[in-house]
Every structure is written in structure tokens, then in C-alpha cells.
Design a protein around this motif. Sequence first.
Motif, mmCIF file in Angstrom:
data_model
loop_
_atom_site.group_PDB
_atom_site.id
_atom_site.type_symbol
_atom_site.label_atom_id
_atom_site.label_comp_id
_atom_site.label_asym_id
_atom_site.label_seq_id
_atom_site.Cartn_x
_atom_site.Cartn_y
_atom_site.Cartn_z
ATOM 1 N N LYS A 66 0.869 -1.246 0.057
ATOM 2 C CA LYS A 66 -0.063 -0.009 -0.064
ATOM 3 C C LYS A 66 0.830 1.238 -0.122
ATOM 4 O O LYS A 66 2.015 1.257 0.420
ATOM 5 C CB LYS A 66 -0.658 0.097 1.175
ATOM 6 N N THR A 67 0.171 2.320 -0.213
ATOM 7 C CA THR A 67 0.948 3.672 -0.219
ATOM 8 C C THR A 67 1.105 4.027 1.410
ATOM 9 O O THR A 67 0.378 3.667 2.111
ATOM 10 C CB THR A 67 0.122 4.823 -1.166
ATOM 11 N N LEU A 68 1.929 4.989 1.535
ATOM 12 C CA LEU A 68 2.121 5.538 2.915
ATOM 13 C C LEU A 68 0.874 6.174 3.494
ATOM 14 O O LEU A 68 0.494 5.734 4.415
ATOM 15 C CB LEU A 68 3.223 6.408 2.921
ATOM 16 N N GLY A 69 0.072 6.738 2.760
ATOM 17 C CA GLY A 69 -1.448 7.548 3.131
ATOM 18 C C GLY A 69 -2.317 6.490 3.479
ATOM 19 O O GLY A 69 -3.066 6.347 4.315
ATOM 20 N N ALA A 70 -2.334 5.289 2.337
ATOM 21 C CA ALA A 70 -3.420 4.260 2.554
ATOM 22 C C ALA A 70 -2.982 3.367 4.007
ATOM 23 O O ALA A 70 -3.817 2.865 4.699
ATOM 24 C CB ALA A 70 -3.301 3.434 1.431
ATOM 25 N N ASN A 71 -1.387 3.216 4.083
ATOM 26 C CA ASN A 71 -1.062 2.376 5.367
ATOM 27 C C ASN A 71 -1.511 3.186 6.620
ATOM 28 O O ASN A 71 -1.983 2.818 7.748
ATOM 29 C CB ASN A 71 0.385 2.144 5.310
ATOM 30 N N LYS A 72 -1.501 4.464 6.500
ATOM 31 C CA LYS A 72 -1.837 5.314 7.729
ATOM 32 C C LYS A 72 -3.196 5.378 8.082
ATOM 33 O O LYS A 72 -3.662 5.045 9.378
ATOM 34 C CB LYS A 72 -1.284 6.684 7.554
ATOM 35 N N LYS A 73 -4.141 5.228 6.937
ATOM 36 C CA LYS A 73 -5.456 5.226 7.109
ATOM 37 C C LYS A 73 -5.959 3.786 7.575
ATOM 38 O O LYS A 73 -6.752 3.645 8.538
ATOM 39 C CB LYS A 73 -6.299 5.247 5.586
ATOM 40 N N ILE A 74 -5.178 2.825 7.208
ATOM 41 C CA ILE A 74 -5.606 1.425 7.812
ATOM 42 C C ILE A 74 -5.041 1.272 9.053
ATOM 43 O O ILE A 74 -5.710 0.802 9.963
ATOM 44 C CB ILE A 74 -5.048 0.057 6.713
ATOM 45 N N LEU A 75 -4.194 1.643 9.567
ATOM 46 C CA LEU A 75 -3.464 1.533 11.022
ATOM 47 C C LEU A 75 -4.455 2.321 11.815
ATOM 48 O O LEU A 75 -4.736 2.052 12.879
ATOM 49 C CB LEU A 75 -2.153 2.027 11.122
ATOM 50 N N ALA A 76 -4.791 3.473 11.400
ATOM 51 C CA ALA A 76 -5.829 4.315 12.195
ATOM 52 C C ALA A 76 -7.215 3.474 12.416
ATOM 53 O O ALA A 76 -7.578 3.431 13.535
ATOM 54 C CB ALA A 76 -6.209 5.489 11.758
ATOM 55 N N GLN A 77 -7.762 2.694 11.172
ATOM 56 C CA GLN A 77 -8.796 1.862 11.423
ATOM 57 C C GLN A 77 -8.597 0.908 12.498
ATOM 58 O O GLN A 77 -9.558 0.716 13.174
ATOM 59 C CB GLN A 77 -9.348 1.721 9.862
#
Length: 82
Positions: A37-48
Amino acid sequence: MLESGLRGPTLSKVDTLAEVMELHPLTLLALAYLNRKTLGANKKILAQVTEQVLEALDFSHRQTATTAKKRQKKSPQVKDKR
């Protein structure tokens, strides 16, 4: 077999791999899922994931507290006979 993708790792194997890599097993699992995933997508997934885990822990804590209260109500009160 694990490296060739023919089999998925057991939790025991994940624990062993994480220990060798000096990582927490959850970190290893997160890296496996976030790898492409992209860094932005990773951050979103980790937040979720963080939100879901905290909600589950809060729910579990509330259920435990509710069960304890119900047990207190059901058990007879023993008076101190001093």
C-alpha cells in the motif's frame, strides 16, 4: 513451503518469526498486510485498526464490568457478625 506461498503461517510460526526479527507479532502481521500500500493508505488502515481494537477492548471491559455487577446482585450479602 511458507516462502513459496503454498501454506499460510500458523500463529506459532508468526510468533517465532517475530521473535527472530525482534518485532512484536502484531507488527509482523501489520507489515504483511500493509506491504503493498501507499504510505497514506497504510496510515488510514492503521488508524482504522487502532480504532477497532480500542472499541473491542472497551466493549470487552464494559461486558466484564456488567457481568461482575450481575454476579454481585445475585450473590447473597454476607453480614459481618462481629
